[in-house]
Scaffold this motif. Structure first.
Motif, mmCIF file in Angstrom:
data_model
loop_
_atom_site.group_PDB
_atom_site.id
_atom_site.type_symbol
_atom_site.label_atom_id
_atom_site.label_comp_id
_atom_site.label_asym_id
_atom_site.label_seq_id
_atom_site.Cartn_x
_atom_site.Cartn_y
_atom_site.Cartn_z
ATOM 1 N N ARG A 146 -0.981 3.887 12.874
ATOM 2 C CA ARG A 146 -2.074 4.716 13.395
ATOM 3 C C ARG A 146 -3.288 4.636 12.465
ATOM 4 O O ARG A 146 -4.426 4.511 12.907
ATOM 5 N N LEU A 147 -3.021 4.674 11.154
ATOM 6 C CA LEU A 147 -4.113 4.581 10.171
ATOM 7 C C LEU A 147 -4.842 3.251 10.325
ATOM 8 O O LEU A 147 -6.080 3.211 10.424
ATOM 9 N N TYR A 148 -4.099 2.133 10.368
ATOM 10 C CA TYR A 148 -4.742 0.823 10.437
ATOM 11 C C TYR A 148 -5.501 0.654 11.759
ATOM 12 O O TYR A 148 -6.583 0.070 11.788
ATOM 13 N N GLY A 191 0.822 -6.653 7.457
ATOM 14 C CA GLY A 191 1.998 -6.508 8.303
ATOM 15 C C GLY A 191 2.575 -5.123 8.099
ATOM 16 O O GLY A 191 2.613 -4.629 6.973
ATOM 17 N N ARG A 241 -0.910 12.542 0.480
ATOM 18 C CA ARG A 241 -1.116 11.882 1.784
ATOM 19 C C ARG A 241 -1.943 12.766 2.718
ATOM 20 O O ARG A 241 -2.020 13.973 2.542
ATOM 21 N N SER A 242 -2.544 12.114 3.706
ATOM 22 C CA SER A 242 -3.371 12.786 4.719
ATOM 23 C C SER A 242 -4.584 13.480 4.133
ATOM 24 O O SER A 242 -5.050 14.492 4.658
ATOM 25 N N CYS A 243 -5.085 12.955 3.000
ATOM 26 C CA CYS A 243 -6.336 13.460 2.400
ATOM 27 C C CYS A 243 -7.413 12.384 2.413
ATOM 28 O O CYS A 243 -8.494 12.584 1.836
ATOM 29 N N GLY A 244 -7.125 11.215 2.949
ATOM 30 C CA GLY A 244 -8.105 10.137 2.966
ATOM 31 C C GLY A 244 -7.929 9.099 1.871
ATOM 32 O O GLY A 244 -8.711 8.154 1.781
ATOM 33 N N VAL A 245 -6.895 9.249 1.025
ATOM 34 C CA VAL A 245 -6.695 8.276 -0.067
ATOM 35 C C VAL A 245 -6.352 6.892 0.502
ATOM 36 O O VAL A 245 -6.883 5.877 0.057
ATOM 37 N N GLY A 246 -5.486 6.846 1.523
ATOM 38 C CA GLY A 246 -5.129 5.567 2.137
ATOM 39 C C GLY A 246 -6.352 4.882 2.736
ATOM 40 O O GLY A 246 -6.543 3.666 2.576
ATOM 41 N N THR A 247 -7.200 5.651 3.385
ATOM 42 C CA THR A 247 -8.436 5.105 3.969
ATOM 43 C C THR A 247 -9.326 4.522 2.875
ATOM 44 O O THR A 247 -9.839 3.402 3.003
ATOM 45 N N ARG A 277 -6.887 3.061 13.489
ATOM 46 C CA ARG A 277 -8.097 3.885 13.353
ATOM 47 C C ARG A 277 -9.147 3.162 12.516
ATOM 48 O O ARG A 277 -10.353 3.307 12.753
ATOM 49 N N PHE A 296 0.838 -1.199 0.000
ATOM 50 C CA PHE A 296 0.000 0.000 0.000
ATOM 51 C C PHE A 296 0.874 1.250 0.000
ATOM 52 O O PHE A 296 1.789 1.376 0.810
ATOM 53 N N ALA A 297 0.585 2.153 -0.903
ATOM 54 C CA ALA A 297 1.345 3.406 -0.965
ATOM 55 C C ALA A 297 0.481 4.503 -1.569
ATOM 56 O O ALA A 297 -0.274 4.265 -2.522
ATOM 57 N N VAL A 298 0.600 5.684 -1.013
ATOM 58 C CA VAL A 298 -0.080 6.879 -1.530
ATOM 59 C C VAL A 298 1.006 7.870 -1.942
ATOM 60 O O VAL A 298 2.017 8.038 -1.230
ATOM 61 N N ASN A 357 6.894 2.127 11.652
ATOM 62 C CA ASN A 357 6.060 2.922 10.735
ATOM 63 C C ASN A 357 4.815 3.403 11.492
ATOM 64 O O ASN A 357 3.706 2.912 11.313
HETATM 65 C C1 LIG Z 1 0.467 4.778 5.029
HETATM 66 C C2 LIG Z 1 -0.145 5.534 3.859
HETATM 67 C C3 LIG Z 1 -0.550 4.526 2.772
HETATM 68 C C4 LIG Z 1 -1.400 6.277 4.347
HETATM 69 O O1 LIG Z 1 -2.004 6.941 3.256
HETATM 70 P P1 LIG Z 1 -2.788 8.335 3.452
HETATM 71 O O2 LIG Z 1 -3.462 8.622 2.169
HETATM 72 O O3 LIG Z 1 -1.906 9.363 3.996
HETATM 73 O O4 LIG Z 1 -3.885 7.913 4.538
HETATM 74 P P2 LIG Z 1 -5.130 8.795 5.040
HETATM 75 O O5 LIG Z 1 -5.080 10.138 4.455
HETATM 76 O O6 LIG Z 1 -6.368 7.999 4.824
HETATM 77 O O7 LIG Z 1 -4.876 8.844 6.591
HETATM 78 C C5 LIG Z 1 -3.688 9.458 7.068
HETATM 79 C C6 LIG Z 1 -4.016 10.554 8.047
HETATM 80 O O8 LIG Z 1 -4.664 11.629 7.353
HETATM 81 C C7 LIG Z 1 -5.834 12.014 8.088
HETATM 82 N N1 LIG Z 1 -6.824 12.481 7.120
HETATM 83 C C8 LIG Z 1 -7.535 11.712 6.264
HETATM 84 N N2 LIG Z 1 -8.376 12.505 5.555
HETATM 85 C C9 LIG Z 1 -8.172 13.775 5.951
HETATM 86 C C10 LIG Z 1 -8.707 15.025 5.585
HETATM 87 N N3 LIG Z 1 -9.660 15.131 4.648
HETATM 88 N N4 LIG Z 1 -8.240 16.113 6.203
HETATM 89 C C11 LIG Z 1 -7.292 16.034 7.130
HETATM 90 N N5 LIG Z 1 -6.720 14.860 7.537
HETATM 91 C C12 LIG Z 1 -7.169 13.760 6.955
HETATM 92 C C13 LIG Z 1 -6.284 10.759 8.741
HETATM 93 O O9 LIG Z 1 -7.068 11.053 9.893
HETATM 94 C C14 LIG Z 1 -4.968 10.128 9.120
HETATM 95 O O10 LIG Z 1 -4.529 10.678 10.333
HETATM 96 P P3 LIG Z 1 -3.636 9.809 11.325
HETATM 97 O O11 LIG Z 1 -2.294 9.653 10.663
HETATM 98 O O12 LIG Z 1 -3.585 10.647 12.543
HETATM 99 O O13 LIG Z 1 -4.359 8.497 11.486
HETATM 100 C C15 LIG Z 1 0.836 6.599 3.282
HETATM 101 O O14 LIG Z 1 1.280 7.411 4.338
HETATM 102 C C16 LIG Z 1 2.049 6.005 2.568
HETATM 103 O O15 LIG Z 1 2.007 5.743 1.369
HETATM 104 N N6 LIG Z 1 3.174 5.818 3.311
HETATM 105 C C17 LIG Z 1 4.409 5.293 2.721
HETATM 106 C C18 LIG Z 1 4.277 3.835 2.391
HETATM 107 C C19 LIG Z 1 3.802 3.048 3.583
HETATM 108 O O16 LIG Z 1 4.255 3.219 4.701
HETATM 109 N N7 LIG Z 1 2.866 2.123 3.301
HETATM 110 C C20 LIG Z 1 2.274 1.260 4.321
HETATM 111 C C21 LIG Z 1 3.057 0.012 4.447
HETATM 112 S S1 LIG Z 1 2.314 -1.090 5.622
#
Ligand SMILES: CC(C)(COP(=O)(O)OP(=O)(O)OC[C@H]1O[C@@H](n2cnc3c(N)ncnc32)[C@H](O)[C@@H]1OP(=O)(O)O)[C@@H](O)C(=O)NCCC(=O)NCCS
Length: 160
Positions: free
Chosen positions: A120-122, A110, A83-89, A124, A76-78, A115
């Motif tokens: 924290r995301l998982y 895993g 990032r932090s826009c809800g794409v990972g969710t 939540r 999984f990667a964004v 990390n």
């Molecule tokens: C881990 C990863 C996939 C998460 O993706 P993401 O798109 O940032 O995930 P989200 O935006 O859904 O959630 C991240 C945070 O943004 C916050 N968020 C989501 N939508 C939001 C919005 N509209 N406004 C503000 N914050 C928001 C979430 O509450 C979350 O907060 P938290 O970190 O306190 O839990 C990304 O950080 C990534 O690619 N990391 C590098 C690779 C990696 O580590 N992959 C996972 C391997 S297991």
């Protein structure tokens, strides 16, 4: 500095081989390509979240061959800019939908113990730690050379 709020429509679809040229930001295109090769046998789903340009801003796979009762979320990667826009969710929830469509009741993954953001995301999203173990996997270093990575990982599981 100016601030603005922009609403963007996102689509979740299967990742295609043609998308790989736009996935260099992931740092693991050869591994995604290998995973796509396993999709034809039904062992894998591989998802892309795309914006209006149809370029992937998030990707992630589900492997059905690791456990009999669960889909395994991996790679999984964004894109860092999205990032932090809800794409990972969105990616995780879409992967869970695919697992349910297979008639399975659990999602597992895993994550490296260090990390904290991903953990924290998982958490939540309802994932609970089942065990910890050392893991090894193939990766690419910053120069794109193959390396073997080792890390202490936390295994997490969610009932769907
Ligand atoms: C881990 C990863 C996939 C998460 O993706 P993401 O798109 O940032 O995930 P989200 O935006 O859904 O959630 C991240 C945070 O943004 C916050 N968020 C989501 N939508 C939001 C919005 N509209 N406004 C503000 N914050 C928001 C979430 O509450 C979350 O907060 P938290 O970190 O306190 O839990 C990304 O950080 C990534 O690619 N990391 C590098 C690779 C990696 O580590 N992959 C996972 C391997 S297991």
């Amino acid at each position: 500095m100016a601030h603005a709020t922009v609403t963007v429509d996102l689509v979740v679809r299967d990742l295609l081989h043609e998308d790989l040229a736009g996935c260099a930001w992931t740092g693991h295109v050869p591994f995604i390509s290998a995973a796509l090769g396993r999709r034809t046998a039904g062992a894998v789903d591989y998802l892309a979240v795309c914006g209006p340009s149809d370029l992937p801003v998030g990707v992630g796979g589900v492997d059905y061959s690791r456990q009999a009762d669960a889909g395994w979320l991996w790679q999984f990667a964004v894109h860092p800019a999205f990032r932090s826009c809800g794409v990972g969710t969105l990616l995780v929830r879409s992967a869970e939908d695919r697992i349910r469509q297979r008639g399975l009741s659990f999602a597992e993954l895993g994550v490296e113990q260090t990390n904290q953001g991903a953990r924290r995301l998982y958490t939540r999203l309802g994932y609970e730690v089942t065990r910890e173990q050392d893991e090894e996997w193939d990766a690419l270093d910053a120069a794109g050379r193959p390396v073997r990575r080792r890390a202490h990982c936390v295994m997490m599981r969610r009932a769907l």
